[in-house]
Design a protein around this motif. Structure first.
Motif, PDB file in Angstrom:
ATOM      1  N   UNK A   3      16.425  31.927 -13.090  1.00 23.60           N
ATOM      2  CA  UNK A   3      15.105  31.531 -12.256  1.00 23.60           C
ATOM      3  C   UNK A   3      15.090  29.883 -11.856  1.00 23.60           C
ATOM      4  N   UNK A   4      15.563  29.221 -12.888  1.00 23.13           N
ATOM      5  CA  UNK A   4      15.472  27.888 -12.458  1.00 23.13           C
ATOM      6  C   UNK A   4      16.395  27.273 -11.580  1.00 23.13           C
ATOM      7  N   UNK A   5      17.562  28.054 -11.382  1.00 23.79           N
ATOM      8  CA  UNK A   5      18.600  27.569 -10.307  1.00 23.79           C
ATOM      9  C   UNK A   5      17.858  28.103  -9.047  1.00 23.79           C
ATOM     10  N   UNK A   6      17.485  29.253  -9.171  1.00 25.77           N
ATOM     11  CA  UNK A   6      16.992  29.849  -7.800  1.00 25.77           C
ATOM     12  C   UNK A   6      15.793  29.040  -7.128  1.00 25.77           C
ATOM     13  N   UNK A   7      15.015  28.477  -8.041  1.00 24.43           N
ATOM     14  CA  UNK A   7      13.778  27.774  -7.737  1.00 24.43           C
ATOM     15  C   UNK A   7      14.466  26.378  -7.393  1.00 24.43           C
ATOM     16  N   UNK A   8      15.011  25.957  -7.837  1.00 24.27           N
ATOM     17  CA  UNK A   8      15.792  24.611  -7.469  1.00 24.27           C
ATOM     18  C   UNK A   8      16.290  24.662  -5.885  1.00 24.27           C
ATOM     19  N   UNK A  40       8.872  21.082  -3.569  1.00 25.97           N
ATOM     20  CA  UNK A  40       9.197  20.250  -4.722  1.00 25.97           C
ATOM     21  C   UNK A  40       8.199  20.018  -5.857  1.00 25.97           C
ATOM     22  N   UNK A  41       6.939  19.880  -5.450  1.00 28.91           N
ATOM     23  CA  UNK A  41       6.020  19.874  -6.647  1.00 28.91           C
ATOM     24  C   UNK A  41       6.096  21.230  -7.513  1.00 28.91           C
ATOM     25  N   UNK A  42       6.178  22.179  -6.776  1.00 31.57           N
ATOM     26  CA  UNK A  42       5.930  23.394  -7.491  1.00 31.57           C
ATOM     27  C   UNK A  42       7.329  23.563  -8.405  1.00 31.57           C
ATOM     28  N   UNK A  46       7.037  23.533 -12.459  1.00 30.51           N
ATOM     29  CA  UNK A  46       7.444  24.821 -13.181  1.00 30.51           C
ATOM     30  C   UNK A  46       8.535  24.605 -14.149  1.00 30.51           C
ATOM     31  N   UNK A  47       9.472  23.621 -13.811  1.00 37.81           N
ATOM     32  CA  UNK A  47      10.735  23.511 -14.431  1.00 37.81           C
ATOM     33  C   UNK A  47      11.069  22.123 -14.775  1.00 37.81           C
ATOM     34  N   UNK A 190       0.863  31.604 -12.442  1.00 37.45           N
ATOM     35  CA  UNK A 190       1.956  32.343 -12.714  1.00 37.45           C
ATOM     36  C   UNK A 190       2.649  32.305 -14.244  1.00 37.45           C
ATOM     37  N   UNK A 191       1.952  31.335 -15.003  1.00 41.31           N
ATOM     38  CA  UNK A 191       2.482  31.050 -16.326  1.00 41.31           C
ATOM     39  C   UNK A 191       3.842  30.260 -16.425  1.00 41.31           C
ATOM     40  N   UNK A 192       4.006  29.305 -15.528  1.00 42.12           N
ATOM     41  CA  UNK A 192       5.157  28.682 -15.513  1.00 42.12           C
ATOM     42  C   UNK A 192       5.074  27.302 -15.952  1.00 42.12           C
ATOM     43  N   UNK A 193       3.960  26.577 -15.679  1.00 39.94           N
ATOM     44  CA  UNK A 193       3.599  25.432 -16.099  1.00 39.94           C
ATOM     45  C   UNK A 193       4.127  24.749 -17.095  1.00 39.94           C
ATOM     46  N   UNK A 194       5.003  23.743 -16.987  1.00 38.07           N
ATOM     47  CA  UNK A 194       5.610  23.007 -18.223  1.00 38.07           C
ATOM     48  C   UNK A 194       4.748  22.015 -19.074  1.00 38.07           C
ATOM     49  N   UNK A 195       3.536  21.896 -18.434  1.00 36.68           N
ATOM     50  CA  UNK A 195       2.252  20.934 -18.794  1.00 36.68           C
ATOM     51  C   UNK A 195       1.161  21.461 -18.904  1.00 36.68           C
ATOM     52  N   UNK A 196       0.113  21.208 -19.565  1.00 34.83           N
ATOM     53  CA  UNK A 196      -1.178  21.298 -19.236  1.00 34.83           C
ATOM     54  C   UNK A 196      -1.823  20.840 -18.242  1.00 34.83           C
ATOM     55  N   UNK A 197      -2.468  21.534 -17.458  1.00 35.15           N
ATOM     56  CA  UNK A 197      -3.011  21.128 -16.098  1.00 35.15           C
ATOM     57  C   UNK A 197      -3.972  19.751 -16.192  1.00 35.15           C
ATOM     58  N   UNK A 198      -3.834  18.942 -15.441  1.00 35.69           N
ATOM     59  CA  UNK A 198      -4.698  17.786 -15.431  1.00 35.69           C
ATOM     60  C   UNK A 198      -5.985  18.311 -14.450  1.00 35.69           C
TER      61      UNK A 198
END
Length: 310
Positions: A3-8, A40-42, A46-47, A190-198
């Motif tokens: 999924x990470x490669x696809x997102x990239x 790019x932000x997404x 996410x990753x 979508x539960x993909x965030x690597x950090x808690x939202x600001x």
């Protein structure tokens, strides 16, 4: 393929295509151009920021092949490099931490200011420097629109030259914050965030930023000539994040008040109609936030941290 490669790959490709749509003059290309940083932000939110950096390399290859060196440079300077840098500054070192907005918020002005400095150096040998190049371009544009040469046209051209750096900084700040906020909502949903939202409404500039902006403003009052244009432009650019911070203060203070939509709508209308005076007022409000913590529920001003949810 993970999924990470696809997102990239997808983020780099889609971002590049959105920018190329405008560069090639396609229908709705200007609208697409505004959303070029979003993929790019997404990917970064996410990753991780390294994923966004790799996506930027993919996008650079696409823009280079399809848009040539000028297109690749425009996309990289306007969107790719600042997006990756903002993500690098915002994402916490340890997974699960909270996004830090202080330094990315400051970068909304520091990046355009750096581009302004680069333009001044690049056009230093031209008559009038960067301001002279801008003035020639504006006068040529007015002539193509049928404006007759004269004092009125010269005054309009001079005014447009003075506000162009401010207009670019406003555009850059709006585009980057809008795309980052939309991307944060998407990956969080979508539960993909690597950090808690600001909490964007409580974003705070670093404690040193107001000193830099104030020093530029004072220097703009005394530096003459071509250097004065550069300093005045830098002062206007550096005032943009303070104005955005003041706007955030207005949003927070108006919560729960009767007629809030009317109040905020009137503020935005006044900002459009009277950009400079209203913008300066908002910048002063943003400056006051550093000392008075007007939003109340925020942490100590200048930290860029967010308080826990109720």
């Amino acid at each position: 393929m993970t999924l990470r490669t696809t997102a990239t790959l997808a983020a780099g490709l889609v971002s590049a295509l959105l920018a190329l749509a405008a560069l090639r003059g396609l229908p709705l290309g200007t609208v697409a151009f505004w959303f070029a940083p979003f993929p790019l932000f997404a990917a970064g939110l996410g990753f991780g920021w390294a994923t966004a950096a790799q996506a930027a390399l993919v996008g650079a290859l696409v823009t280079l092949v399809s848009g040539g060196v000028p297109g690749a440079l425009a996309w990289a300077i306007l969107f790719a490099l600042p997006s990756v840098l903002m993500l690098r500054l915002a994402l916490p070192a340890a997974p699960g931490g909270t996004l830090g907005l202080a330094l990315p918020f400051a970068l909304l002005a520091l990046w355009p200011a750096a581009l302004l400095l680069g333009a001044e150096l690049a056009f230093a040998a031209r008559p009038g420097g960067f301001s002279g190049v801008l003035r020639t371009a504006v006068e040529d544009a007015l002539a193509r629109m049928g404006a007759a040469p004269g004092s009125d046209t010269e005054e309009v051209a001079a005014l447009m030259v003075r506000i162009k750096p401010l207009a670019f900084a406003l555009w850059f700040g709006i585009v980057m914050t809008m795309n980052a906020a939309i991307a944060q909502r998407l990956v969080q949903g979508r539960g993909l965030a690597v950090a808690a939202p600001a909490r964007w409404s409580l974003a705070l500039l670093p404690g040193w930023y107001w000193k830099l902006a104030l020093a530029a403003g004072l220097a703009a009052l005394v530096v003459p000539g071509g250097a004065g244009f550069a300093v005045q432009s830098a002062a206007m650019v550096l005032a943009v994040p303070l104005a955005l911070q003041g706007l955030a203060v207005a949003h927070v203070l108006s919560r729960g008040r009767p007629g809030r939509p009317v109040l905020l709508g009137g503020l935005y209308l006044a900002l459009v109609l009277f950009l400079i005076p209203v913008g300066l007022g908002l910048a002063a409000l943003g400056l006051a936030e550093h000392f008075l913590n007007l939003r109340g529920r925020g942490p100590r001003p200048g930290t860029g941290l967010t308080p826990p949810e109720d």
